[in-house]
Design an enzyme around this catalytic site. Structure first.
Site, PDB file in Angstrom:
ATOM      1  N   ASP A  43      61.484 -95.350  31.921  1.00  0.00           N
ATOM      2  CA  ASP A  43      61.285 -95.129  30.593  1.00  0.00           C
ATOM      3  C   ASP A  43      59.980 -95.432  29.779  1.00  0.00           C
ATOM      4  O   ASP A  43      59.395 -94.538  29.373  1.00  0.00           O
ATOM      5  CB  ASP A  43      62.397 -96.103  30.136  1.00  0.00           C
ATOM      6  CG  ASP A  43      62.783 -95.498  28.595  1.00  0.00           C
ATOM      7  OD1 ASP A  43      62.331 -94.525  28.031  1.00  0.00           O
ATOM      8  OD2 ASP A  43      63.679 -96.185  28.086  1.00  0.00           O
ATOM      9  N   SER A 132      69.785 -95.591  37.100  1.00  0.00           N
ATOM     10  CA  SER A 132      70.481 -96.777  37.174  1.00  0.00           C
ATOM     11  C   SER A 132      69.990 -97.591  38.347  1.00  0.00           C
ATOM     12  O   SER A 132      70.600 -98.767  38.305  1.00  0.00           O
ATOM     13  CB  SER A 132      71.916 -96.457  37.083  1.00  0.00           C
ATOM     14  OG  SER A 132      72.465 -95.970  35.914  1.00  0.00           O
ATOM     15  N   TYR A 136      69.285-101.198  35.741  1.00  0.00           N
ATOM     16  CA  TYR A 136      70.857-101.333  35.617  1.00  0.00           C
ATOM     17  C   TYR A 136      71.491-101.772  36.955  1.00  0.00           C
ATOM     18  O   TYR A 136      72.556-101.834  36.941  1.00  0.00           O
ATOM     19  CB  TYR A 136      70.920-100.021  35.180  1.00  0.00           C
ATOM     20  CG  TYR A 136      70.756 -99.621  33.585  1.00  0.00           C
ATOM     21  CD1 TYR A 136      70.410-100.773  32.687  1.00  0.00           C
ATOM     22  CD2 TYR A 136      71.392 -98.452  32.982  1.00  0.00           C
ATOM     23  CE1 TYR A 136      70.255-100.242  31.358  1.00  0.00           C
ATOM     24  CE2 TYR A 136      71.095 -98.260  31.645  1.00  0.00           C
ATOM     25  CZ  TYR A 136      70.611 -99.247  30.828  1.00  0.00           C
ATOM     26  OH  TYR A 136      70.502 -99.034  29.518  1.00  0.00           O
TER      27      TYR A 136
HETATM   28  N1  AR6 Z   1      58.413 -92.659  38.705  1.00  0.00           N
HETATM   29  C1  AR6 Z   1      59.662 -92.604  39.488  1.00  0.00           C
HETATM   30  N2  AR6 Z   1      60.435 -93.383  39.545  1.00  0.00           N
HETATM   31  C2  AR6 Z   1      60.017 -94.559  38.839  1.00  0.00           C
HETATM   32  C3  AR6 Z   1      58.967 -94.877  38.103  1.00  0.00           C
HETATM   33  C4  AR6 Z   1      58.014 -93.788  38.035  1.00  0.00           C
HETATM   34  N3  AR6 Z   1      56.931 -93.644  37.203  1.00  0.00           N
HETATM   35  N4  AR6 Z   1      59.035 -95.959  37.656  1.00  0.00           N
HETATM   36  C5  AR6 Z   1      60.144 -96.692  38.069  1.00  0.00           C
HETATM   37  N5  AR6 Z   1      60.834 -95.792  38.981  1.00  0.00           N
HETATM   38  P1  AR6 Z   1      64.607 -98.065  35.979  1.00  0.00           P
HETATM   39  P2  AR6 Z   1      67.709 -97.747  35.300  1.00  0.00           P
HETATM   40  C6  AR6 Z   1      62.004 -96.207  39.810  1.00  0.00           C
HETATM   41  O1  AR6 Z   1      64.888 -99.449  35.861  1.00  0.00           O
HETATM   42  O2  AR6 Z   1      67.733 -98.854  36.424  1.00  0.00           O
HETATM   43  C7  AR6 Z   1      64.517 -99.042  31.226  1.00  0.00           C
HETATM   44  O3  AR6 Z   1      64.179-100.271  30.652  1.00  0.00           O
HETATM   45  C8  AR6 Z   1      62.569 -97.535  39.942  1.00  0.00           C
HETATM   46  O4  AR6 Z   1      61.696 -97.911  40.914  1.00  0.00           O
HETATM   47  O5  AR6 Z   1      63.391 -97.417  35.515  1.00  0.00           O
HETATM   48  O6  AR6 Z   1      68.216 -96.542  34.945  1.00  0.00           O
HETATM   49  C9  AR6 Z   1      65.297 -98.365  30.378  1.00  0.00           C
HETATM   50  O7  AR6 Z   1      64.997 -98.426  29.155  1.00  0.00           O
HETATM   51  C10 AR6 Z   1      63.839 -97.374  39.898  1.00  0.00           C
HETATM   52  O8  AR6 Z   1      64.304 -96.921  41.375  1.00  0.00           O
HETATM   53  O9  AR6 Z   1      66.120 -97.424  35.120  1.00  0.00           O
HETATM   54  C11 AR6 Z   1      66.764 -98.862  30.282  1.00  0.00           C
HETATM   55  O10 AR6 Z   1      66.883-100.079  29.668  1.00  0.00           O
HETATM   56  C12 AR6 Z   1      64.252 -96.168  39.392  1.00  0.00           C
HETATM   57  O11 AR6 Z   1      63.043 -95.776  38.933  1.00  0.00           O
HETATM   58  C13 AR6 Z   1      66.695 -99.560  31.836  1.00  0.00           C
HETATM   59  O12 AR6 Z   1      65.547 -99.538  32.066  1.00  0.00           O
HETATM   60  C14 AR6 Z   1      65.114 -96.520  38.068  1.00  0.00           C
HETATM   61  O13 AR6 Z   1      64.652 -97.741  37.484  1.00  0.00           O
HETATM   62  C15 AR6 Z   1      67.492 -98.333  32.637  1.00  0.00           C
HETATM   63  O14 AR6 Z   1      67.598 -98.926  33.936  1.00  0.00           O
END
Ligand code: AR6
Length: 186
Positions: A43, A132, A136
């Site tokens: 995000d 997630s 999450y």
């Molecule tokens: N490209 C691809 N994957 C990524 C990137 C990127 N640039 N950056 C991180 N990941 P998360 P959630 C991976 O926490 O669990 C936020 O604060 C990361 O390593 O981004 O759905 C939102 O505002 C992990 O494997 O999403 C919400 O509050 C995956 O993306 C909350 O986090 C998802 O991690 C959502 O949590």
């Protein structure tokens, strides 16, 4: 960078290790939170790179359609701003609470509603992060099964998307997804 590609009907399913903000698909999916006001992880990266137009549209969507926030499993679409992708589809995955709170159902909905929105908009290609499994807390092995089965079911039953990409940040996550997809082709 690692990459694997599979054919499903007329569509292509790709698994790539990399950064979702670099993808040139018609849309990339944001693992957002109900506020749609940004956050960490994917995000944060999407808003930083895409610029302020994305947040501006998110504010309008909140005011017009979701004043209390976007519910888990739903999806909305905004511009991609300065990203290569023309659109960002924002969806909210479930917070992991041990697995007995319909987390799998909500996660499948997040993928499905994102795909449906892409089809409604006439988009042909879309990139997903591993929804997630970061902040999450959803265990990657379990989330991966839901993500892969939902996308494969969709591509099997719907010919209107040419390409779906799973973009995994780490090589470990890449291997988990690759193994899961390959187990379904055996
Ligand atoms: N490209 C691809 N994957 C990524 C990137 C990127 N640039 N950056 C991180 N990941 P998360 P959630 C991976 O926490 O669990 C936020 O604060 C990361 O390593 O981004 O759905 C939102 O505002 C992990 O494997 O999403 C919400 O509050 C995956 O993306 C909350 O986090 C998802 O991690 C959502 O949590």
């Amino acid at each position: 960078m690692e990459e694997a590609s599979y054919r499903i009907g007329k569509s292509q399913l790709k698994i790539l290790q990399g950064d979702i903000t670099e993808q040139d698909t018609d849309a990339i999916v944001n693992a957002a939170n109900p506020s749609l006001m940004g956050g960490g992880g994917v995000d944060g990266a999407i808003h930083r790179k895409g610029g302020p137009k994305i947040l501006e549209e998110c504010r309008k969507i909140r005011a017009a359609a979701w004043p209390k926030g976007l519910p888990t499993g739903k999806a909305v679409i905004t511009t991609g701003g300065r990203l290569k992708a023309k659109y960002v589809i924002h969806t909210v995955g479930p917070v992991w609470r041990g697995g007995s709170r319909d987390e799998a159902k909500s996660l499948a909905e997040a993928y499905m509603n994102s795909l449906r929105l892409a089809v409604d908009k006439g988009l042909r290609s879309i990139s997903f992060p591993s929804i997630s499994t970061g902040a999450y807390g959803y265990p990657i092995d379990e989330a991966c099964k839901v993500a892969v089965s939902t996308v494969i079911d969709f591509l099997t039953n719907n010919g209107r998307i040419d390409e779906v990409r799973f973009i995994l940040f780490s090589s470990r996550d890449f291997e988990v997804y690759k193994k899961e997809v390959e187990s379904r082709f055996r």
